[in-house]
Scaffold this motif. Structure first.
Motif, short mmCIF file in Angstrom:
data_model
loop_
_atom_site.label_atom_id
_atom_site.label_comp_id
_atom_site.label_asym_id
_atom_site.label_seq_id
_atom_site.Cartn_x
_atom_site.Cartn_y
_atom_site.Cartn_z
N THR A 122 0.83 -1.20 0.00
CA THR A 122 0.00 0.00 0.00
C THR A 122 0.86 1.25 0.00
O THR A 122 0.39 2.36 -0.26
N CYS A 134 -5.33 5.88 6.35
CA CYS A 134 -6.77 6.02 6.53
C CYS A 134 -7.21 7.45 6.25
O CYS A 134 -6.85 8.37 6.99
N GLN A 155 -7.15 5.38 -2.96
CA GLN A 155 -5.97 4.57 -2.69
C GLN A 155 -5.15 4.37 -3.96
O GLN A 155 -5.68 4.29 -5.06
N CYS A 208 -10.02 1.45 2.52
CA CYS A 208 -8.78 0.66 2.44
C CYS A 208 -8.93 -0.50 1.45
O CYS A 208 -10.01 -1.09 1.33
N CYS A 268 -3.45 1.06 6.70
CA CYS A 268 -4.79 1.63 6.49
C CYS A 268 -5.84 0.87 7.29
O CYS A 268 -6.69 1.45 7.94
#
Length: 669
Positions: free
Chosen positions: A118, A132, A138, A444, A464
């Motif tokens: 991520t 977050c 994302q 997420c 996240c």
């Protein structure tokens, strides 16, 4: 007259030096072939992650070596002695080098390894787009370019590794049988055991070097040199880490090619060591060998069916094959997947797991072989005594094996997979529990595996999903803060990676390794007596075919299929699969360690347990069955056969014994 004797002496010394040169060369060949084999076996996990393939497919790649070996075994067995043996061995070493090079080739044809994350290292870390953020977007999404997705899904680069392993198996085929027969033919009968012992030393040194090389390569990042390791967000303990598996294969390729060079300068035949040499003796010796080869060629087809019928009707021999197939199924599975087991069960990195296997398992195996042989020689063990020794020692080791079920660690505590977000243990991930109230508004990605460890001792699939809102630092030193899912009185922060399994789990690993030392020693101690029973339960003229059929059966019914079905069972315990760019399933990231343990320890226990039924039947049959020369002590078999004029039988017994010992050691490693 003096000049003639001087010429003969000079020629004898020259031939003797050539035999010593061959001895050194074949020992180096043994080192190179076992080095390549142990390295390949240790890199299975790295190959699985590099190509994002399931475990059963990796098992098939591992078993392909036996397929390549079987393709040439018949040709080498029947026609190898008629050709130039040193050159055939040299060609085999070159072929092994080619196979190792093919296995490393995909690294240079593929793009850089990209692990799922991520966190975008190349992107702007200050944006915190991987944390977050309500209504945020994302960065870790399936690719918008279908062509990239198709290219990744249909990538078959692992086929290079498969073909390379098959070629390596083909190249390895002539080394052992032709090397041992060459030494047997031209060495003194009293020197032959010593020479073969020197050769077998190479089969001990090679795996040790291979495991140390594998441990080093697994600790080096796969794209080292082209990627800055400071930017990496994973460590060698991470299930996404891929070591420099290709580097070791290049080293193995170079070593195999270098060991091939001396064989091309060695003669096809040598005078018998210790005999006076003159032209007449050499001529008569060649004529005699030509007559023997012609006689053997004429008898191959004539004796094959009667010998096969005799072997198939031999109850002890057939039961021994059944025992070997069951036992080999168990041990091939355990050795092939032992690094993965240590990683998942005890939280060790691949590098540490490989190093521990080499240090704890290899020395007791070698010592067990030596001690077993010395005991049989000193106490003059007979065939029936050897059968009892082999059976009962193996049974003792089998009972000790069950202690390993007590040396366990629990599953890693990962919120949404093995535990709830409140820290309550749950058996398996069922349903969509990845999201919770603390992170449902964070937008997420729920499939990306980028674990973090919270202050509360609980791991999360990503920062996240832990509800973290800010981060500091770069690379592996990143710290995530203000994590809503981490309920602690402090700052509620997290760091990259899974949480450590703790001191108790480390102690369990130590107990498991100590048990493996004792088990390896006891089982290897029982191996030599067991194989001597195999050699003595068949007639001398059937030995060659009997040994070949035994090796063929263990490879076809154990060496090839065992890693495939065992890998499929291991895949069934996966809790979370890696995700490729286009959303396709990659390699497994975390297993249910409890179910994994039941399969890894339970299936071999069942296979080995069933093998003792035919083992006890062998003991019962031996009480009523008379074997050829069963009263001759096995430790003095060479002296006895020499005094009764049975040189050929002695030679056959020695050669087959050494071949089997080498095969057993290779399988154990």
């Amino acid at each position: 007259m003096g000049e003639t004797e001087k010429r003969i002496e000079t020629h004898r010394l020259r031939c003797l030096s050539k035999l010593k040169m061959f001895l050194l060369a074949i020992t180096c060949a043994y080192v190179s072939k076992t080095l390549s084999g142990s390295y390949m076996n240790s890199m299975l996990t790295q190959i699985e992650r590099q190509f994002n393939i399931p475990t059963y497919l990796v098992g098939f790649i591992n078993g392909s070596f036996e397929i390549g070996n079987l393709l040439l075994i018949i040709f080498v067995s029947y026609f190898g002695t008629k050709l130039h043996r040193p050159i055939m061995i040299g060609v085999g070493c070159v072929v092994m080098g080619l196979g190792c090079f093919l296995q490393a080739l995909p690294h240079f044809l593929m793009d850089r390894y990209e692990y799922e994350s991520t966190v975008s290292v190349s992107g702007n870390l200050s944006s915190n787009s991987f944390l977050c953020m309500e209504n945020g977007s994302q960065i870790s999404r399936p690719t918008d370019h279908p062509s990239d997705c198709v290219k990744e899904v249909k990538s078959l680069m692992w086929i290079y590794v498969l073909v390379g392993n098959i070629i390596r198996g083909i190249g390895e085929t002539p080394i052992m049988p032709l090397g041992l027969s060459y030494v047997e033919d031209f060495a003194k009968s009293e020197n032959s055991p010593l020479y073969i012992g020197v050769i077998e030393t190479g089969a001990i040194i090679g795996p040790l070097i291979g495991l140390l090389l594998a441990s080093f390569c697994a600790n080096v990042y796969v794209d080292t040199g082209s990627v800055s390791t400071d930017d990496l967000t994973i460590t060698p303990t991470d299930s996404r880490w891929v070591g420099a598996w290709w580097f070791g294969f290049l080293i193995c390729a170079g070593v195999n090619v270098l060991t091939a060079i001396p064989f091309f300068f060695l003669p096809k035949t040598l005078p018998k060591e210790g005999l006076k040499v003159n032209d007449e003796i050499i001529k008569n010796d060649k004529e005699e060998k030509q007559r023997e080869v012609k006689k053997e060629k004429d008898g191959i087809t004539k004796d094959f069916l009667p010998f096969m019928k005799s072997l198939l009707c031999n109850p002890i021999y057939m039961l021994f094959i059944l025992i070997s197939v069951l036992q080999f199924n168990a041990f091939v599975n355990m050795i092939s997947f032992m690094p993965k087991y240590l990683e998942q069960q005890y939280g060790k990195s691949a590098s540490d797991a490989i190093f521990l296997i080499g240090i704890y398992n290899l020395p007791p195996i070698c010592i067990g072989y030596v001690v077993g042989g010395l005991i049989m020689k000193k106490f003059k063990i007979t065939v029936k005594q050897a059968a009892h020794i082999g059976c009962w020692l193996s049974l003792i080791e089998y009972l000790l094996y069950f202690l390993s079920f007590l040396m366990i660690c629990e599953n890693s505590s990962v919120a949404g997979l093995t535990t709830s977000y409140e820290g309550i243990q749950q058996d398996l991930y069922v349903g969509n529990t990845i999201l919770a109230d603390c992170n449902k508004d964070c937008n997420c990605p729920s499939k990306t595996w980028d674990p973090v460890c919270g202050d509360n001792g609980l791991s999360y699939m990503s920062a996240c999903l832990a509800g973290c809102e800010t981060s500091t630092g770069t690379g592996i030193n990143m710290i995530f803060q203000n994590c809503s899912c981490i309920r602690t009185s402090g700052n509620s922060s997290a760091v990259l990676g899974l949480c450590d399994k703790g001191y108790e789990c480390s102690m369990m690993l130590q107990y498991f390794l100590i048990l493996s030392v004792v088990s390896s020693f006891i089982y290897s101690l029982s191996a030599i007596p067991g194989y001597m029973v195999l050699l003595r339960c068949i007639k001398p003229e059937e030995k060659s075919l009997g040994v070949g059929l035994h090796a063929f059966s263990t490879r076809v019914f154990a060496g090839i299929p065992a890693p495939i079905y065992f890998g499929a069972l291991v895949d069934s315990t996966c809790l979370h699969w890696g995700t490729l760019k286009c959303g396709e399933v990659g390699a497994c990231r975390i297993y249910n360690s409890i179910n994994f343990r039941y399969i890894y320890l339970g299936l071999p226990a069942a296979l080995r347990g069933s093998s003792y039924i035919p083992a006890f039947l062998v003991l019962i049959i031996l009480r009523k069955h008379c074997l050829p020369g069963e009263n001759i002590p096995l430790g003095t078999i060479f002296e006895e056969t020499k005094s009764t004029g049975k040189e050929n039988e002695c030679k056959d017994t020695l050669q087959n014994s050494k071949e089997l010992n080498d095969e057993e050691l290779k399988t154990k490693l």
